[in-house]
Design a protein around this motif. Sequence first.
Motif: not given
Length: 891
Positions: A538-566
């Motif tokens: 349906a979509s490559r990323d169905t997450s809705s925008p989360q403006h501001g700092t909340t979750g920036v660190r967690e989102t970034f680590l998740r994106l890196v893990s998904e991209e690198l596969g580790v």
Amino acid sequence: MEFAIVGGAVSLPGVDDLDRMRSDLHTGNTHFDTVSRAQALAAGLGEHEVDHENYVATASPLDRATCFDREFFRMTAAEALWTDPQHRLLLTLTQEAVESAAVSADTGRVGVYTTIGSPSYLWGRVAPEDQPGPARVDYQSLLGNDRDFVSSRIAYKFGFTGAAMNVQSACSSSLVALHQACLALAFGDIDVAVVGAASLEFPQEHGYIYEQGGILSPTGRSRPFDADADGTLRGSGGGVVILRRLGDAVADQDNILAVVAGSAVNNDGSQKMGYSAPSVQGQQDVLTRAMERAGVAPSDIGYVEAHGTGTAIGDPIEFRALSRAYGDGADRSGPCYLGSAKANYGHLDVAAGMIGLLKAVLVLESETVFPQPGFSEPNPSIGLDKSPFDIATAPVSLPGLSHASVSSFGMGGTNAHVVLRKAPNRARPDSADRVSITVSARSSEGLTSYRRRLAEYLRSRPDLDIRDVAATLDTRTSYENSWTTTAGTVAELADRLDRDGDVPGDVESGQSATVGLEIWLPPAPLLRERHELPFVLASRDTSSPQHGTTGVRETFLRLVSEELGVRVDADTDFFAAGGESMTLVTLVGKLTDLHGFRADFDELDGVTRLGEMSGVLEGQANSRGETRSDLIVYGSGDPDIYLYPPAGGTNFCYAALHRTAPEHTLAAFRAVRSGETVEDIAAECVANMRKADAIRDGMVLGGYSFGGNVAFEIARILENDESVSPRHIVMIDSYAPGSFRGLSDSSGRMASEIEELLRGAAMELTGYDSGTDTDSSGERVLDAFGAVWSANNRALARYRPAGTVRAPITLLRADTRLSDARATALGIDVDRTDDWAEWTSARFDVVDVPGDHYSLFTDPADRSVTAQTFTSVLHAVRTGTGGRTRSEGSE
């Protein structure tokens, strides 16, 4: 001119190498499976399709079609997941084929000529369901799925520098690609050709709806030239062959599978019933021209691998063209046999000709015509009994078979025909009987599997010479998992291979493995894991925008893990985990879309650990970033050396250097964006060092490329204006003042070359590739890089130092020098690039390091040697033993 097929690889249902294809054809196997209703529905078909009165529940799926060794081909998990399995299959088959031919990027100019089927993986899985089509498919997905990029992807992954062309002429595409490759070899454009084709439809496990008058069979069978022939069905798989000029192959004692004696390509034009209809005259003409070019008579050809679709219109037209081209056969001593691989594997669309070619190669090599499955009695419309042709229903031995031919006709009228002849015999070198054998694979499980496969193959070929087996294995890639023994016969080797555990044998008494001839052996298995998107995403990323700092660190680590596969955490080094600068650009682009802020990539320059990266990005999202330092420090303690970045203004090269040599503390200047001259840039660096209280006697300065010139000017300023004596200057492939005349813009052509060079430099120095950019953030990186690169090169062209320095200079020089074409484009006088001796009153040393101007940092092996040499030089400077660490060939 004739051309040698010196290597090959194939993947089909039930078949994973050429030897198994031979056995499969000899047995007369077919690979058409019944698909259950549940499988078809799970694959994405609707109930109205599965329950249609003309639905045929038959398919020919390829086992492990979505399995791939992404790490071997340097792909992240996400990149592999979003790349069409047809691309992936051709990469794998190319690896197997070049291994079988002992070909590499060092062999000469290697060209790539490939074709793949329609990108159904893109349509059904990559493109979003709610709004399919190019409006919603990003550029990176197109690069991984579109037909246009498959040949260049192979060339990039293998380092091939010949032409990389995609050929699309419907069903005849792969034979047309072969013809084009032969032309390039004949003209001298390339020295080796990789010709490949793959056809995979997704989803695989489903049937089809038969249409009256269409090419697909209502009974789910494929029976070319048979009285009950009613069409064909789709096949899955692919194949690759390696071509060389015959004279080159013979001179190098290559293992020649068969010789391309002649080929021809034409089009039917308009003289036929309709656009999709075949033409007797067009097919006859291409058959005749190919035989004329091969210099053979029809009576010389003992086997024809026909196009053979098994349709009511196609078979009689093809047979009529064959009969006209081959005559009545009165001068023959025996029949010419017809066959079609579509009876075994179905119609592989663009790969049909390649599969037919490989079958014909196997017929010649084995001097055996394989049985045509499903053939009982000939189509009454073709008059088989009154022709020079016959069709085998059981294996037929043809001792002395010298020639075979292959046809492939594309819908729309592009026809191709290739004439093959048997490979010439090779002289055998004399040698001792016992040899050492090393078997290698990517994993311990793969090594066990490969040993069993080799044992199976050797037992089926007791006529093989053990010396040839050893010589061939000696050319294969050496992997971490290996097993070594000695043997005197293939039977002995097969027994040793089958035993559990290592069998060391008497390794010392074995002859060198190079005393035999190269032969075909089964390929070593790669580490193939499944990478498959669900059908209709349906979509490559169905997450809705989360403006501001909340979750920036967690989102970034998740994106890196998904991209690198580790799995990653805050302490993970992004680059050591397999990330590249381009990957970072893509991930930050996704992060900024989700959290609604604009990233400043300068703040990430030199940052490698994910915790630090996410902290920088979180600060930017909250719009209160801290004032950055103008010096980036890698390591702890006082810096061993202060380094200025190369012309592009990024310090990723020094981050890579520190990862390879972590015992040093390196300080890197952030690029000065406002300076118009080298003197201005160096003066600002000195001012920044003064702010940081970093100026002191005995400091060491350095830089890579343009950075070395700035380091020299910093030393000159310190000696003249600050009364500070730098201890040493360490330059990494920096060109001396006066050798750089500057970029030429005298013509549009030169401007185009400079633009291409600029983009190449961006990719090689920073990892950023504009061709795979997915958002405007990436384009800003390229724009910024280009602006800084161009400005620094203009400054370098004008740079003529006002005097010499008292500090000694050591130059780490790339031993692969600039090509004439690149030197001309850059305006560099290669005879003056090392003239640093005139700019110091102290000693000047040159130390050669492997690689070229870029690979000494980008290639892991070259970078490792560069780091070791760099370490030795710094140690010599620190201990007062001088900067001299001369390598072989140094001045």
